[in-house]
Design an enzyme around this catalytic site. Structure first.
Site, PDB file in Angstrom:
ATOM      1  N   ASN A   9      12.150  -0.505 -14.001  1.00 12.45           N
ATOM      2  CA  ASN A   9      11.080  -1.384 -14.772  1.00 12.45           C
ATOM      3  C   ASN A   9      10.075  -0.070 -15.547  1.00 12.45           C
ATOM      4  O   ASN A   9       9.133  -0.009 -14.808  1.00 12.45           O
ATOM      5  CB  ASN A   9      10.455  -2.450 -13.934  1.00 12.45           C
ATOM      6  CG  ASN A   9       9.250  -3.163 -14.112  1.00 12.45           C
ATOM      7  OD1 ASN A   9       9.312  -3.006 -15.892  1.00 12.45           O
ATOM      8  ND2 ASN A   9       8.543  -4.081 -13.850  1.00 12.45           N
ATOM      9  N   TRP A  10       9.451   0.135 -17.018  1.00 12.55           N
ATOM     10  CA  TRP A  10       8.579   0.994 -17.226  1.00 12.55           C
ATOM     11  C   TRP A  10       7.961   0.030 -17.011  1.00 12.55           C
ATOM     12  O   TRP A  10       6.387   1.107 -17.711  1.00 12.55           O
ATOM     13  CB  TRP A  10       9.323   1.900 -18.861  1.00 12.55           C
ATOM     14  CG  TRP A  10      10.294   2.558 -18.375  1.00 12.55           C
ATOM     15  CD1 TRP A  10      11.339   2.577 -17.385  1.00 12.55           C
ATOM     16  CD2 TRP A  10      11.194   2.843 -19.558  1.00 12.55           C
ATOM     17  NE1 TRP A  10      11.854   3.311 -17.556  1.00 12.55           N
ATOM     18  CE2 TRP A  10      11.813   4.110 -19.371  1.00 12.55           C
ATOM     19  CE3 TRP A  10      10.595   2.961 -20.380  1.00 12.55           C
ATOM     20  CZ2 TRP A  10      13.280   4.370 -19.576  1.00 12.55           C
ATOM     21  CZ3 TRP A  10      11.910   3.770 -21.885  1.00 12.55           C
ATOM     22  CH2 TRP A  10      12.721   4.764 -21.276  1.00 12.55           C
ATOM     23  N   LYS A  11       7.392  -1.011 -16.979  1.00 12.13           N
ATOM     24  CA  LYS A  11       6.244  -1.360 -17.300  1.00 12.13           C
ATOM     25  C   LYS A  11       5.474  -1.788 -18.454  1.00 12.13           C
ATOM     26  O   LYS A  11       6.451  -0.700 -19.782  1.00 12.13           O
ATOM     27  CB  LYS A  11       5.241  -1.726 -16.085  1.00 12.13           C
ATOM     28  CG  LYS A  11       5.875  -1.795 -14.881  1.00 12.13           C
ATOM     29  CD  LYS A  11       5.236  -1.737 -14.167  1.00 12.13           C
ATOM     30  CE  LYS A  11       6.561  -1.984 -12.486  1.00 12.13           C
ATOM     31  NZ  LYS A  11       5.092  -2.223 -11.246  1.00 12.13           N
ATOM     32  N   HIS A  95       8.094 -12.024 -12.520  1.00 14.80           N
ATOM     33  CA  HIS A  95       7.623 -10.779 -12.112  1.00 14.80           C
ATOM     34  C   HIS A  95       6.281 -11.082 -11.151  1.00 14.80           C
ATOM     35  O   HIS A  95       5.692 -11.331 -11.914  1.00 14.80           O
ATOM     36  CB  HIS A  95       7.579  -9.070 -12.648  1.00 14.80           C
ATOM     37  CG  HIS A  95       7.528  -7.539 -11.966  1.00 14.80           C
ATOM     38  ND1 HIS A  95       5.705  -7.405 -11.311  1.00 14.80           N
ATOM     39  CD2 HIS A  95       8.245  -6.707 -11.855  1.00 14.80           C
ATOM     40  CE1 HIS A  95       5.954  -6.198 -10.615  1.00 14.80           C
ATOM     41  NE2 HIS A  95       7.046  -5.687 -11.346  1.00 14.80           N
ATOM     42  N   GLU A  97       3.362  -9.386 -10.573  1.00 13.25           N
ATOM     43  CA  GLU A  97       2.841  -8.511 -11.738  1.00 13.25           C
ATOM     44  C   GLU A  97       2.038  -9.987 -13.074  1.00 13.25           C
ATOM     45  O   GLU A  97       1.270 -10.358 -13.209  1.00 13.25           O
ATOM     46  CB  GLU A  97       2.797  -7.603 -12.947  1.00 13.25           C
ATOM     47  CG  GLU A  97       2.503  -5.891 -11.366  1.00 13.25           C
ATOM     48  CD  GLU A  97       3.413  -5.059 -12.000  1.00 13.25           C
ATOM     49  OE1 GLU A  97       3.864  -5.233 -12.949  1.00 13.25           O
ATOM     50  OE2 GLU A  97       3.444  -4.176 -10.895  1.00 13.25           O
ATOM     51  N   GLU A 167      11.058  -8.503  -4.109  1.00 12.07           N
ATOM     52  CA  GLU A 167      10.460  -7.794  -4.822  1.00 12.07           C
ATOM     53  C   GLU A 167       8.704  -7.802  -2.883  1.00 12.07           C
ATOM     54  O   GLU A 167       8.175  -9.015  -4.375  1.00 12.07           O
ATOM     55  CB  GLU A 167       9.618  -6.951  -5.512  1.00 12.07           C
ATOM     56  CG  GLU A 167      10.820  -6.648  -7.144  1.00 12.07           C
ATOM     57  CD  GLU A 167      10.201  -5.455  -7.615  1.00 12.07           C
ATOM     58  OE1 GLU A 167      10.152  -5.027  -8.223  1.00 12.07           O
ATOM     59  OE2 GLU A 167       9.840  -6.901  -8.054  1.00 12.07           O
ATOM     60  N   GLY A 173       3.748  -0.795  -6.074  1.00 13.27           N
ATOM     61  CA  GLY A 173       3.438   0.601  -6.839  1.00 13.27           C
ATOM     62  C   GLY A 173       1.664   0.393  -5.470  1.00 13.27           C
ATOM     63  O   GLY A 173       0.923   1.474  -5.760  1.00 13.27           O
ATOM     64  N   SER A 213       7.925   0.218  -4.477  1.00 15.30           N
ATOM     65  CA  SER A 213       7.663   1.442  -4.021  1.00 15.30           C
ATOM     66  C   SER A 213       8.909   2.595  -3.335  1.00 15.30           C
ATOM     67  O   SER A 213       9.723   3.103  -2.235  1.00 15.30           O
ATOM     68  CB  SER A 213       7.076   1.791  -2.624  1.00 15.30           C
ATOM     69  OG  SER A 213       5.386   1.466  -3.366  1.00 15.30           O
ATOM     70  N   GLY A 234       9.781   0.854 -10.332  1.00 14.22           N
ATOM     71  CA  GLY A 234       8.548   1.332 -11.305  1.00 14.22           C
ATOM     72  C   GLY A 234       8.256   2.688 -11.412  1.00 14.22           C
ATOM     73  O   GLY A 234       8.708   3.194 -11.906  1.00 14.22           O
ATOM     74  N   GLY A 235       7.155   2.885 -10.213  1.00 14.06           N
ATOM     75  CA  GLY A 235       7.286   4.012 -10.766  1.00 14.06           C
ATOM     76  C   GLY A 235       8.116   5.110 -10.740  1.00 14.06           C
ATOM     77  O   GLY A 235       7.876   6.543 -11.723  1.00 14.06           O
TER      78      GLY A 235
HETATM   79  P1  PGA Z   1       7.231  -0.163  -7.517  1.00  7.91           P
HETATM   80  O1  PGA Z   1       7.168  -1.129  -9.331  1.00  7.91           O
HETATM   81  O2  PGA Z   1       8.442   0.945  -7.965  1.00  7.91           O
HETATM   82  O3  PGA Z   1       6.251   0.947  -8.812  1.00  7.91           O
HETATM   83  O4  PGA Z   1       7.036   0.001  -6.489  1.00  7.91           O
HETATM   84  C1  PGA Z   1       8.402  -1.822  -8.253  1.00  7.91           C
HETATM   85  C2  PGA Z   1       8.579  -3.359  -9.150  1.00  7.91           C
HETATM   86  O5  PGA Z   1       7.413  -3.716  -9.815  1.00  7.91           O
HETATM   87  O6  PGA Z   1       9.292  -3.725 -10.166  1.00  7.91           O
END
Ligand code: PGA
Length: 250
Positions: A9-11, A95, A97, A167, A173, A213, A234-235
Protein backbone atom coordinates in the site's frame (compact mmCIF):
# COMPACT_ATOMS: atom_id res chain seq x y z
CA UNK A 1 -5.22 -24.08 -0.07
CA UNK A 2 -5.19 -20.40 0.80
CA UNK A 3 -3.22 -18.10 -1.44
CA UNK A 4 -0.16 -16.41 0.06
CA UNK A 5 -0.37 -12.69 -0.62
CA UNK A 6 1.81 -9.65 -0.04
CA UNK A 7 0.18 -6.32 -0.87
CA UNK A 8 2.08 -3.03 -0.97
CA UNK A 9 0.00 0.00 0.00
CA UNK A 10 1.94 2.99 -1.30
CA UNK A 11 -0.51 5.46 0.28
CA UNK A 12 0.08 9.05 -0.95
CA UNK A 13 3.67 8.47 -2.03
CA UNK A 14 5.57 8.47 -5.34
CA UNK A 15 5.06 10.59 -8.43
CA UNK A 16 4.11 8.71 -11.59
CA UNK A 17 7.73 8.45 -12.77
CA UNK A 18 8.92 7.32 -9.34
CA UNK A 19 6.06 4.81 -9.10
CA UNK A 20 6.80 3.29 -12.50
CA UNK A 21 10.43 2.93 -11.54
CA UNK A 22 9.51 1.23 -8.24
CA UNK A 23 7.13 -1.10 -10.09
CA UNK A 24 9.90 -2.02 -12.56
CA UNK A 25 12.28 -2.80 -9.71
CA UNK A 26 9.68 -4.96 -7.93
CA UNK A 27 8.85 -6.79 -11.16
CA UNK A 28 12.48 -7.59 -11.89
CA UNK A 29 13.25 -8.89 -8.38
CA UNK A 30 13.22 -12.64 -7.97
CA UNK A 31 10.18 -13.74 -5.99
CA UNK A 32 8.29 -16.98 -5.65
CA UNK A 33 5.55 -17.30 -8.27
CA UNK A 34 3.45 -18.98 -5.55
CA UNK A 35 3.05 -15.65 -3.75
CA UNK A 36 0.58 -13.15 -5.19
CA UNK A 37 2.08 -9.66 -5.11
CA UNK A 38 -0.46 -6.84 -5.17
CA UNK A 39 0.68 -3.27 -5.83
CA UNK A 40 -1.66 -0.55 -4.52
CA UNK A 41 -0.41 2.77 -5.91
CA UNK A 42 -2.34 6.06 -6.02
CA UNK A 43 -5.26 6.17 -8.51
CA UNK A 44 -3.16 8.21 -10.97
CA UNK A 45 -0.72 5.31 -11.46
CA UNK A 46 -3.18 2.42 -11.73
CA UNK A 47 -3.51 2.00 -15.47
CA UNK A 48 0.22 2.41 -16.21
CA UNK A 49 1.16 -0.17 -13.58
CA UNK A 50 -1.67 -2.52 -14.59
CA UNK A 51 -0.25 -2.39 -18.12
CA UNK A 52 3.22 -3.32 -16.87
CA UNK A 53 2.08 -6.36 -14.91
CA UNK A 54 -0.48 -7.73 -17.33
CA UNK A 55 1.62 -10.68 -18.49
CA UNK A 56 2.45 -11.74 -14.89
CA UNK A 57 0.01 -14.07 -13.15
CA UNK A 58 1.75 -13.58 -9.80
CA UNK A 59 1.18 -9.79 -9.81
CA UNK A 60 -1.96 -7.70 -9.52
CA UNK A 61 -2.89 -4.07 -8.98
CA UNK A 62 -5.22 -2.60 -6.36
CA UNK A 63 -6.72 0.81 -5.74
CA UNK A 64 -6.46 2.14 -2.20
CA UNK A 65 -10.16 3.09 -2.12
CA UNK A 66 -13.23 3.60 -4.29
CA UNK A 67 -16.36 5.70 -3.93
CA UNK A 68 -19.52 4.22 -2.45
CA UNK A 69 -21.80 5.46 -5.24
CA UNK A 70 -21.88 4.40 -8.86
CA UNK A 71 -21.34 7.74 -10.61
CA UNK A 72 -22.51 11.33 -10.62
CA UNK A 73 -21.67 14.84 -9.50
CA UNK A 74 -19.01 14.00 -6.88
CA UNK A 75 -16.04 16.15 -7.82
CA UNK A 76 -12.70 14.50 -7.24
CA UNK A 77 -14.05 11.03 -6.55
CA UNK A 78 -13.27 7.72 -8.29
CA UNK A 79 -15.80 4.92 -8.67
CA UNK A 80 -15.27 1.17 -8.45
CA UNK A 81 -16.13 0.83 -12.14
CA UNK A 82 -13.45 3.39 -13.04
CA UNK A 83 -10.90 1.49 -10.95
CA UNK A 84 -11.82 -1.74 -12.75
CA UNK A 85 -11.52 -0.01 -16.13
CA UNK A 86 -7.81 0.68 -15.46
CA UNK A 87 -7.01 -3.03 -15.31
CA UNK A 88 -6.89 -3.15 -11.50
CA UNK A 89 -8.55 -6.23 -10.01
CA UNK A 90 -8.44 -5.39 -6.30
CA UNK A 91 -9.42 -2.52 -4.04
CA UNK A 92 -8.53 -1.78 -0.41
CA UNK A 93 -11.64 -0.89 1.58
CA UNK A 94 -11.91 0.37 5.15
CA UNK A 95 -8.27 1.22 5.79
CA UNK A 96 -8.02 2.81 9.25
CA UNK A 97 -6.60 6.01 7.76
CA UNK A 98 -9.77 6.39 5.70
CA UNK A 99 -12.00 5.46 8.63
CA UNK A 100 -10.20 8.21 10.59
CA UNK A 101 -9.46 10.99 8.07
CA UNK A 102 -12.39 10.50 5.70
CA UNK A 103 -14.89 9.55 8.43
CA UNK A 104 -15.80 6.30 6.73
CA UNK A 105 -18.55 4.56 8.69
CA UNK A 106 -19.70 0.96 8.48
CA UNK A 107 -22.66 2.14 6.43
CA UNK A 108 -20.35 3.69 3.81
CA UNK A 109 -18.04 0.66 3.87
CA UNK A 110 -20.95 -1.69 3.19
CA UNK A 111 -21.83 0.38 0.12
CA UNK A 112 -18.20 0.42 -1.05
CA UNK A 113 -17.96 -3.35 -0.73
CA UNK A 114 -21.13 -3.78 -2.74
CA UNK A 115 -19.91 -1.38 -5.45
CA UNK A 116 -16.52 -3.07 -5.62
CA UNK A 117 -18.03 -6.54 -5.97
CA UNK A 118 -20.47 -5.44 -8.64
CA UNK A 119 -17.53 -3.94 -10.58
CA UNK A 120 -15.82 -7.37 -10.21
CA UNK A 121 -13.10 -6.00 -7.96
CA UNK A 122 -11.82 -8.15 -5.12
CA UNK A 123 -12.01 -6.21 -1.86
CA UNK A 124 -9.15 -6.20 0.64
CA UNK A 125 -11.16 -5.29 3.73
CA UNK A 126 -9.22 -3.79 6.66
CA UNK A 127 -10.13 -4.21 10.30
CA UNK A 128 -8.18 -3.58 13.49
CA UNK A 129 -8.48 -2.28 17.03
CA UNK A 130 -7.28 1.02 18.52
CA UNK A 131 -4.66 1.22 21.23
CA UNK A 132 -7.39 2.00 23.81
CA UNK A 133 -9.29 -1.15 22.85
CA UNK A 134 -6.10 -3.22 23.05
CA UNK A 135 -5.21 -1.77 26.47
CA UNK A 136 -8.74 -2.33 27.75
CA UNK A 137 -8.56 -5.91 26.42
CA UNK A 138 -11.73 -5.28 24.38
CA UNK A 139 -9.90 -5.76 21.06
CA UNK A 140 -11.60 -9.01 20.15
CA UNK A 141 -15.02 -7.45 20.70
CA UNK A 142 -13.96 -4.54 18.47
CA UNK A 143 -12.86 -6.94 15.76
CA UNK A 144 -16.08 -8.93 16.04
CA UNK A 145 -18.13 -5.73 15.66
CA UNK A 146 -16.13 -4.62 12.58
CA UNK A 147 -16.70 -8.00 10.94
CA UNK A 148 -20.38 -8.10 11.79
CA UNK A 149 -21.19 -4.47 10.96
CA UNK A 150 -18.96 -4.04 7.90
CA UNK A 151 -18.60 -7.39 6.21
CA UNK A 152 -21.02 -10.06 7.34
CA UNK A 153 -23.87 -8.69 5.22
CA UNK A 154 -22.19 -10.33 2.20
CA UNK A 155 -23.57 -13.50 0.67
CA UNK A 156 -21.35 -16.59 0.95
CA UNK A 157 -20.16 -16.39 -2.68
CA UNK A 158 -19.25 -12.70 -2.33
CA UNK A 159 -17.65 -13.16 1.07
CA UNK A 160 -15.62 -16.04 -0.31
CA UNK A 161 -13.98 -13.69 -2.85
CA UNK A 162 -12.74 -11.16 -0.30
CA UNK A 163 -9.40 -10.81 1.43
CA UNK A 164 -9.21 -9.59 5.02
CA UNK A 165 -6.37 -7.49 6.43
CA UNK A 166 -5.96 -7.37 10.19
CA UNK A 167 -4.21 -4.09 10.95
CA UNK A 168 -4.06 -3.04 14.58
CA UNK A 169 -4.27 0.76 14.37
CA UNK A 170 -1.53 1.15 16.99
CA UNK A 171 0.91 -0.76 14.75
CA UNK A 172 0.34 1.20 11.52
CA UNK A 173 3.26 3.44 10.65
CA UNK A 174 4.50 3.39 14.25
CA UNK A 175 7.34 0.88 14.01
CA UNK A 176 5.57 -1.10 16.75
CA UNK A 177 4.56 -4.44 15.24
CA UNK A 178 2.12 -6.80 16.86
CA UNK A 179 4.05 -9.82 18.15
CA UNK A 180 3.45 -12.99 16.20
CA UNK A 181 1.59 -14.27 19.29
CA UNK A 182 -0.74 -11.24 19.33
CA UNK A 183 -1.29 -11.31 15.56
CA UNK A 184 -1.89 -15.07 15.37
CA UNK A 185 -4.36 -14.78 18.27
CA UNK A 186 -6.48 -12.27 16.38
CA UNK A 187 -6.17 -14.06 13.02
CA UNK A 188 -7.36 -17.28 14.66
CA UNK A 189 -10.25 -15.37 16.24
CA UNK A 190 -11.21 -13.85 12.85
CA UNK A 191 -11.13 -17.25 11.16
CA UNK A 192 -13.27 -18.75 13.92
CA UNK A 193 -15.85 -15.95 13.57
CA UNK A 194 -15.93 -16.55 9.81
CA UNK A 195 -16.36 -20.27 10.38
CA UNK A 196 -19.35 -19.60 12.65
CA UNK A 197 -20.98 -17.34 10.07
CA UNK A 198 -19.99 -18.91 6.71
CA UNK A 199 -18.77 -22.41 7.54
CA UNK A 200 -15.50 -24.29 7.39
CA UNK A 201 -14.87 -24.33 3.68
CA UNK A 202 -14.99 -20.55 3.36
CA UNK A 203 -13.09 -19.90 6.60
CA UNK A 204 -10.36 -22.36 5.59
CA UNK A 205 -9.94 -20.72 2.19
CA UNK A 206 -10.03 -17.01 2.96
CA UNK A 207 -6.67 -15.21 3.06
CA UNK A 208 -6.14 -13.07 6.16
CA UNK A 209 -3.21 -10.64 5.90
CA UNK A 210 -1.40 -8.92 8.74
CA UNK A 211 -0.58 -5.21 8.46
CA UNK A 212 1.12 -2.72 10.76
CA UNK A 213 4.89 -2.09 10.67
CA UNK A 214 5.48 -5.42 8.95
CA UNK A 215 8.97 -5.32 7.43
CA UNK A 216 11.78 -7.45 6.03
CA UNK A 217 12.99 -8.25 9.57
CA UNK A 218 9.74 -9.42 11.16
CA UNK A 219 7.79 -10.82 8.20
CA UNK A 220 9.20 -14.35 8.47
CA UNK A 221 8.06 -14.85 12.05
CA UNK A 222 4.62 -13.39 11.33
CA UNK A 223 4.09 -15.37 8.11
CA UNK A 224 5.08 -18.60 9.87
CA UNK A 225 1.89 -18.37 11.98
CA UNK A 226 -0.84 -20.83 11.03
CA UNK A 227 -3.51 -18.22 10.28
CA UNK A 228 -1.39 -15.44 8.79
CA UNK A 229 -1.47 -15.73 5.00
CA UNK A 230 0.69 -12.73 4.16
CA UNK A 231 0.87 -9.01 4.72
CA UNK A 232 -0.46 -5.58 3.83
CA UNK A 233 2.68 -3.48 3.80
CA UNK A 234 2.85 0.31 4.00
CA UNK A 235 6.24 1.96 4.63
CA UNK A 236 8.33 -1.08 3.70
CA UNK A 237 6.59 -1.40 0.31
CA UNK A 238 8.19 1.84 -0.88
CA UNK A 239 11.64 0.24 -1.22
CA UNK A 240 11.85 -2.57 -3.77
CA UNK A 241 14.50 -4.53 -1.83
CA UNK A 242 12.40 -4.51 1.35
CA UNK A 243 9.17 -5.38 -0.46
CA UNK A 244 10.83 -8.24 -2.34
CA UNK A 245 12.42 -9.55 0.86
CA UNK A 246 8.96 -9.59 2.47
CA UNK A 247 7.51 -11.50 -0.48
CA UNK A 248 10.27 -14.09 0.07
CA UNK A 249 9.52 -14.48 3.79
CA UNK A 250 7.14 -17.47 3.63
P1 PGA B 1 2.80 0.31 7.68
O1 PGA B 1 1.33 0.48 7.04
O2 PGA B 1 3.37 -0.97 7.11
O3 PGA B 1 3.55 1.53 7.24
O4 PGA B 1 2.62 0.23 9.16
C1 PGA B 1 0.49 -0.62 6.85
C2 PGA B 1 -0.82 -0.16 6.27
O5 PGA B 1 -1.28 0.92 6.63
O6 PGA B 1 -1.42 -0.84 5.42
Amino acid sequence: MRRKIVAGNWKMNKTLIQGLQLADEILSASTSAEVLKIIAPPFTHLSAIAEKIKSRTDFAVAAQDCHHLQNGAYTGEVSAEMVASTGANYVIIGHSERRLYANETNDILIQKLNRALSARLIPIFCIGESIDERNAKTHLEAIRAQLKDGLFHLSSPDFGKTIIAYEPVWAIGTGVTATSYQAQGVHDFIRTEINKKYGKEISDNISILYGGSCNAQNAKELFACADIDGGLIGGASLKSADFSAITNSF
